[in-house]
Design a protein around this motif. Structure first.
Motif, mmCIF file in Angstrom:
data_model
loop_
_atom_site.group_PDB
_atom_site.id
_atom_site.type_symbol
_atom_site.label_atom_id
_atom_site.label_comp_id
_atom_site.label_asym_id
_atom_site.label_seq_id
_atom_site.Cartn_x
_atom_site.Cartn_y
_atom_site.Cartn_z
ATOM 1 N N GLY A 1 0.790 -1.235 0.000
ATOM 2 C CA GLY A 1 0.000 0.000 0.000
ATOM 3 C C GLY A 1 0.813 1.271 0.000
ATOM 4 O O GLY A 1 0.236 2.363 0.085
ATOM 5 N N ARG A 2 2.138 1.174 -0.127
ATOM 6 C CA ARG A 2 2.983 2.372 -0.006
ATOM 7 C C ARG A 2 4.251 2.239 -0.838
ATOM 8 O O ARG A 2 4.874 1.179 -0.849
ATOM 9 N N ALA A 3 4.611 3.328 -1.529
ATOM 10 C CA ALA A 3 5.853 3.355 -2.302
ATOM 11 C C ALA A 3 6.454 4.746 -2.213
ATOM 12 O O ALA A 3 5.729 5.742 -2.255
ATOM 13 N N VAL A 4 7.778 4.813 -2.071
ATOM 14 C CA VAL A 4 8.467 6.101 -1.946
ATOM 15 C C VAL A 4 9.561 6.181 -3.008
ATOM 16 O O VAL A 4 10.383 5.275 -3.123
ATOM 17 N N PHE A 5 9.537 7.279 -3.758
ATOM 18 C CA PHE A 5 10.585 7.537 -4.744
ATOM 19 C C PHE A 5 11.411 8.740 -4.284
ATOM 20 O O PHE A 5 10.873 9.682 -3.691
ATOM 21 N N GLY A 6 12.704 8.686 -4.596
ATOM 22 C CA GLY A 6 13.598 9.794 -4.268
ATOM 23 C C GLY A 6 14.178 10.409 -5.521
ATOM 24 O O GLY A 6 14.360 9.722 -6.537
ATOM 25 N N CYS A 7 14.478 11.714 -5.442
ATOM 26 C CA CYS A 7 15.001 12.448 -6.606
ATOM 27 C C CYS A 7 15.720 13.707 -6.132
ATOM 28 O O CYS A 7 15.244 14.370 -5.210
ATOM 29 N N VAL A 8 16.839 14.019 -6.773
ATOM 30 C CA VAL A 8 17.527 15.286 -6.497
ATOM 31 C C VAL A 8 17.320 16.216 -7.692
ATOM 32 O O VAL A 8 17.904 16.009 -8.752
ATOM 33 N N PRO A 9 16.467 17.225 -7.549
ATOM 34 C CA PRO A 9 16.187 18.131 -8.673
ATOM 35 C C PRO A 9 17.449 18.841 -9.150
ATOM 36 O O PRO A 9 18.265 19.273 -8.338
ATOM 37 N N THR B 1 16.976 22.902 -3.795
ATOM 38 C CA THR B 1 16.020 22.253 -2.884
ATOM 39 C C THR B 1 16.605 21.010 -2.219
ATOM 40 O O THR B 1 16.274 20.685 -1.078
ATOM 41 N N GLY B 2 17.476 20.315 -2.932
ATOM 42 C CA GLY B 2 18.026 19.072 -2.373
ATOM 43 C C GLY B 2 17.094 17.904 -2.598
ATOM 44 O O GLY B 2 16.070 18.033 -3.264
ATOM 45 N N ARG B 3 17.445 16.785 -2.009
ATOM 46 C CA ARG B 3 16.727 15.536 -2.247
ATOM 47 C C ARG B 3 15.252 15.638 -1.838
ATOM 48 O O ARG B 3 14.921 16.085 -0.746
ATOM 49 N N LEU B 4 14.382 15.209 -2.751
ATOM 50 C CA LEU B 4 12.946 15.149 -2.490
ATOM 51 C C LEU B 4 12.516 13.691 -2.363
ATOM 52 O O LEU B 4 13.029 12.820 -3.057
ATOM 53 N N LEU B 5 11.543 13.473 -1.490
ATOM 54 C CA LEU B 5 10.921 12.158 -1.380
ATOM 55 C C LEU B 5 9.459 12.279 -1.756
ATOM 56 O O LEU B 5 8.774 13.219 -1.323
ATOM 57 N N GLU C 1 -3.041 8.452 -2.968
ATOM 58 C CA GLU C 1 -2.636 9.833 -2.734
ATOM 59 C C GLU C 1 -1.131 9.874 -2.522
ATOM 60 O O GLU C 1 -0.519 8.850 -2.221
ATOM 61 N N ALA C 2 -0.541 11.069 -2.663
ATOM 62 C CA ALA C 2 0.904 11.175 -2.455
ATOM 63 C C ALA C 2 1.275 12.566 -1.962
ATOM 64 O O ALA C 2 0.534 13.532 -2.173
ATOM 65 N N ARG C 3 2.415 12.627 -1.302
ATOM 66 C CA ARG C 3 3.002 13.893 -0.848
ATOM 67 C C ARG C 3 4.447 13.949 -1.312
ATOM 68 O O ARG C 3 5.118 12.924 -1.361
ATOM 69 N N LEU C 4 4.893 15.157 -1.581
ATOM 70 C CA LEU C 4 6.273 15.388 -2.012
ATOM 71 C C LEU C 4 6.924 16.342 -1.026
ATOM 72 O O LEU C 4 6.455 17.474 -0.860
ATOM 73 N N TYR C 5 7.990 15.896 -0.361
ATOM 74 C CA TYR C 5 8.605 16.760 0.647
ATOM 75 C C TYR C 5 10.124 16.638 0.592
ATOM 76 O O TYR C 5 10.669 15.673 0.038
ATOM 77 N N ASP C 6 10.778 17.608 1.178
ATOM 78 C CA ASP C 6 12.244 17.576 1.189
ATOM 79 C C ASP C 6 12.743 16.920 2.479
ATOM 80 O O ASP C 6 11.949 16.424 3.288
ATOM 81 N N GLU C 7 14.056 16.943 2.673
ATOM 82 C CA GLU C 7 14.600 16.219 3.825
ATOM 83 C C GLU C 7 14.278 16.894 5.152
ATOM 84 O O GLU C 7 14.415 16.283 6.216
ATOM 85 N N ALA C 8 13.845 18.157 5.112
ATOM 86 C CA ALA C 8 13.393 18.838 6.324
ATOM 87 C C ALA C 8 11.871 18.708 6.484
ATOM 88 O O ALA C 8 11.263 19.432 7.272
ATOM 89 N N ASP C 9 11.261 17.805 5.725
ATOM 90 C CA ASP C 9 9.810 17.554 5.781
ATOM 91 C C ASP C 9 8.967 18.730 5.315
ATOM 92 O O ASP C 9 7.774 18.811 5.607
#
Lengths: 177, 177, 177, 177
Positions: free
Chosen positions: C59-67, C122-126, C142-150
């Protein structure tokens, strides 16, 4: 279909059961034309909120409504729920006109943009829904809400699921605009 | 607030003007609490469609409603407009709770997913709205609609525009969930 | 998987065919875990845009990316297409984790809210996707996109269609939150 | 703008800074025409994903793209992120064409419907964006994605926020369709 005195209205509606049975036996366009002509009962919510189907043809349905004080939100304008209800009706019916007898649909999702406030001074609004894509399992439609001077108050899109028992995939109405 | 006999209902509502004036003078949470306690008039549309604000706190508002035959569409279930109206109310009010006196908002867009049919057998529904982001000019919120057994009937998101006259940008409520 | 020198990058990707064949034979969670462990090839677009699956569970998946600068639009920030691509991946995969072997899905619609600009600073986004409802024919997430400082940069919802050949309707993951 | 050998591509892009400075000094239409003519650099993401602005006029922008294997998701078709990126570009630029010099915009939300799978066999796609409403603070637009035979692959709508420093509210392009 509702009498208004001061801030009281008598709302009367009809049993929705006979209409929903007819919906199963008739093609969508034939069924909606019977409602527009008053031969089949309108939706109870149309009597509650005072709106009605004014035009219907293949791939297109138009509902009319005169916004009134009883549609208001607590912050002094017509509640967004009225526009949503008109959009859902116009787009669902636009899709329904494309479906033969025995094929049902349900609305999966709806997206509405509100462009300007609606008040009891706005006058009669028309909500025009048009099918965009009617596929085997999924249909989409769009709608616009405007007043009698063609001023635009909002627009919407929807996704419907189509239930074709045993019937093949087909595709209609998807040419470039 | 509405008496039902057979397929007739008497709907009574209150002048929305005094409430909308109070909305300008009170902070959003204070204003909505006054409505929940019955000290300020509910929205006329809440009387029309028979729903009410049952809980309100910072960033969250819950509306309750018992779906009835007068909410029906012509194809035998409750019209999607009822869920949209509840979602718009719950999300708009969740945002409103975060706004100080003198700061107004309007709903820019609304997106609703319908998960299962609602009928007059469904029983009481609760629509819980939660603010996601309240920024200087834009706020967003989400909502869920479920019955008393916590079965989910739909969910929604919204975007609101915030009117802060002369006030600075600020940002609230945007931590990771 | 891409080497950057000045404003040039060498992008290398793998044939997606073997992975898409494996997708048909494995349950969704098993398949995605094999991608996360590097045992099956990632999506070519993940190599192109430089993002990767970092966490996956039921029920959950997380992708990471550095813009980076190569994600930019012409007006000085990261193009909205990057967030959309991450949201589509995270939500589609969150739904996929709930599907047994032999059951396919496709994304019907996607709705994204952008809350603040993303830049190469911005640095790494999750991007964390969660299934909301997985029914017989329709799933939502649903999904949320946040940085390492949440800090939250955006959020999204989606509707997917599920293709269960011969399998019964079931319902998962729809409890009240 | 990218050379493909086997499953490797060399991607080259230009510094987006000079273009984003020009965007502040030129009216939107003038700025986008300079990009279409190649006088100002395209977006880096357009070089990364291989799409380009092919037509632009007041209230309308068209992007073209040939879907390729490097756009694929892991389940054997082009990733939805490509369509989203084209839609975001076409609708944002359609709004931008309506803005005078010194007026900026940002995309607040985007809603996309996917109608059929896109593969590397699909051939050239055109994504046509059109402004619906351009108001003082909010603009909306819609877009369609079709192939050279006018087959429709998806459609979208968007909401943008407009930053008019010191300028009055105005309204354009909202006539009935």
């Amino acid at each position: 279909m509702g009498e208004t005195t001061e801030r009281t209205r008598i709302v009367a509606w009809q049993d929705p059961l006979p209409g929903s049975e007819a919906a199963r036996e008739l093609g969508g366009l034939e069924y909606l034309r019977a409602i527009a002509r008053g031969e089949l009962p309108a939706a109870p919510i149309a009597d509650l909120m005072e709106f009605s189907l004014s035009e219907v043809e293949e791939g297109r349905a138009v509902f009319g409504c005169v916004p009134a004080e009883y549609h208001y939100n607590p912050i002094g304008t017509v509640h967004g729920g009225l526009a949503c209800t008109l959009f859902d009706s116009a787009m669902g019916c636009a899709v329904h006109t494309m479906l033969p007898a025995g094929v049902a649909y349900t609305t999966v999702e709806l997206k509405v943009n509100f462009l300007r406030p609606i008040t009891s001074e706005t006058g009669r609004l028309l909500c025009e829904g048009k099918a965009i894509h009617v596929g085997g399992r999924i249909a989409t439609a769009e709608a616009r809400l405007y007043d009698e001077a063609d001023k635009l108050y909002g627009h919407a899109t929807t996704t419907c699921m189509i239930f074709r028992e045993g019937s093949k995939e087909r595709s209609v109405g998807e040419s470039r605009r």
